[in-house]
Write a protein that holds these residues in place. Structure first.
Motif, PDB file in Angstrom:
ATOM      1  N   ASP A   1       0.829  -1.191   0.000  1.00 58.87           N
ATOM      2  CA  ASP A   1       0.000   0.000   0.000  1.00 58.87           C
ATOM      3  C   ASP A   1       0.871   1.252   0.000  1.00 58.87           C
ATOM      4  OD1 ASP A   1      -3.124  -0.556   0.507  1.00 58.87           O
ATOM      5  OD2 ASP A   1      -1.917  -2.164   1.352  1.00 58.87           O
ATOM      6  N   THR A   2       0.234   2.388  -0.173  1.00 60.65           N
ATOM      7  CA  THR A   2       0.965   3.652  -0.231  1.00 60.65           C
ATOM      8  C   THR A   2       1.552   4.000   1.132  1.00 60.65           C
ATOM      9  OG1 THR A   2      -0.978   4.954   0.338  1.00 60.65           O
ATOM     10  CG2 THR A   2      -0.582   4.557  -2.012  1.00 60.65           C
ATOM     11  N   THR A   3       2.561   4.845   1.104  1.00 59.34           N
ATOM     12  CA  THR A   3       3.173   5.309   2.345  1.00 59.34           C
ATOM     13  C   THR A   3       2.138   6.026   3.200  1.00 59.34           C
ATOM     14  OG1 THR A   3       5.327   5.502   1.300  1.00 59.34           O
ATOM     15  CG2 THR A   3       4.988   6.791   3.299  1.00 59.34           C
ATOM     16  N   GLU A   4       1.278   6.808   2.562  1.00 57.70           N
ATOM     17  CA  GLU A   4       0.250   7.544   3.300  1.00 57.70           C
ATOM     18  C   GLU A   4      -0.675   6.593   4.053  1.00 57.70           C
ATOM     19  OE1 GLU A   4       0.863   8.120  -0.012  1.00 57.70           O
ATOM     20  OE2 GLU A   4       1.919  10.034   0.214  1.00 57.70           O
ATOM     21  N   GLU A   5      -1.052   5.499   3.408  1.00 56.00           N
ATOM     22  CA  GLU A   5      -1.929   4.513   4.044  1.00 56.00           C
ATOM     23  C   GLU A   5      -1.229   3.855   5.225  1.00 56.00           C
ATOM     24  OE1 GLU A   5      -5.727   2.516   3.992  1.00 56.00           O
ATOM     25  OE2 GLU A   5      -4.968   4.297   2.998  1.00 56.00           O
ATOM     26  N   ARG A   6       0.043   3.508   5.050  1.00 56.64           N
ATOM     27  CA  ARG A   6       0.795   2.898   6.146  1.00 56.64           C
ATOM     28  C   ARG A   6       0.985   3.876   7.302  1.00 56.64           C
ATOM     29  NH1 ARG A   6       5.822   1.038   3.208  1.00 56.64           N
ATOM     30  NH2 ARG A   6       4.939   2.105   1.427  1.00 56.64           N
ATOM     31  N   GLU A   7       1.246   5.150   7.003  1.00 53.21           N
ATOM     32  CA  GLU A   7       1.395   6.163   8.060  1.00 53.21           C
ATOM     33  C   GLU A   7       0.097   6.337   8.833  1.00 53.21           C
ATOM     34  OE1 GLU A   7       2.791   9.655   6.049  1.00 53.21           O
ATOM     35  OE2 GLU A   7       4.879   8.969   6.071  1.00 53.21           O
TER      36      GLU A   7
ATOM     37  N   LYS B   1      13.423  15.829   2.184  1.00 50.98           N
ATOM     38  CA  LYS B   1      13.644  15.019   0.990  1.00 50.98           C
ATOM     39  C   LYS B   1      14.743  15.670   0.160  1.00 50.98           C
ATOM     40  CE  LYS B   1      11.252  13.099  -2.987  1.00 50.98           C
ATOM     41  NZ  LYS B   1       9.982  13.047  -3.701  1.00 50.98           N
TER      42      LYS B   1
END
Length: 51
Positions: free
Chosen positions: A19-25, A49
């Motif tokens: 899944d996306t980083t946003e979802e994991r966060e 970044k």
């Protein structure tokens, strides 16, 4: 989970490999709240970044 710390959000987080980083966060933050852990946030130490 091995140490007995469990929550629904933690189980979801464990399964979010692609899944996306946003979802994991999102689920990481929910898991922290579920487990009543305090995370110290230091606004002066922000990751930047590199381009």
């Amino acid at each position: 989970m091995e140490l007995g710390f469990e929550s629904e959000n933690l189980f979801i987080l464990a399964g979010l490999d692609f899944d996306t980083t946003e979802e994991r966060e999102k689920y990481f933050s929910k898991s922290i709240g579920d487990l009543k852990l305090e995370i110290e946030k230091d606004d002066n130490r922000t990751l930047q970044k590199k381009l």
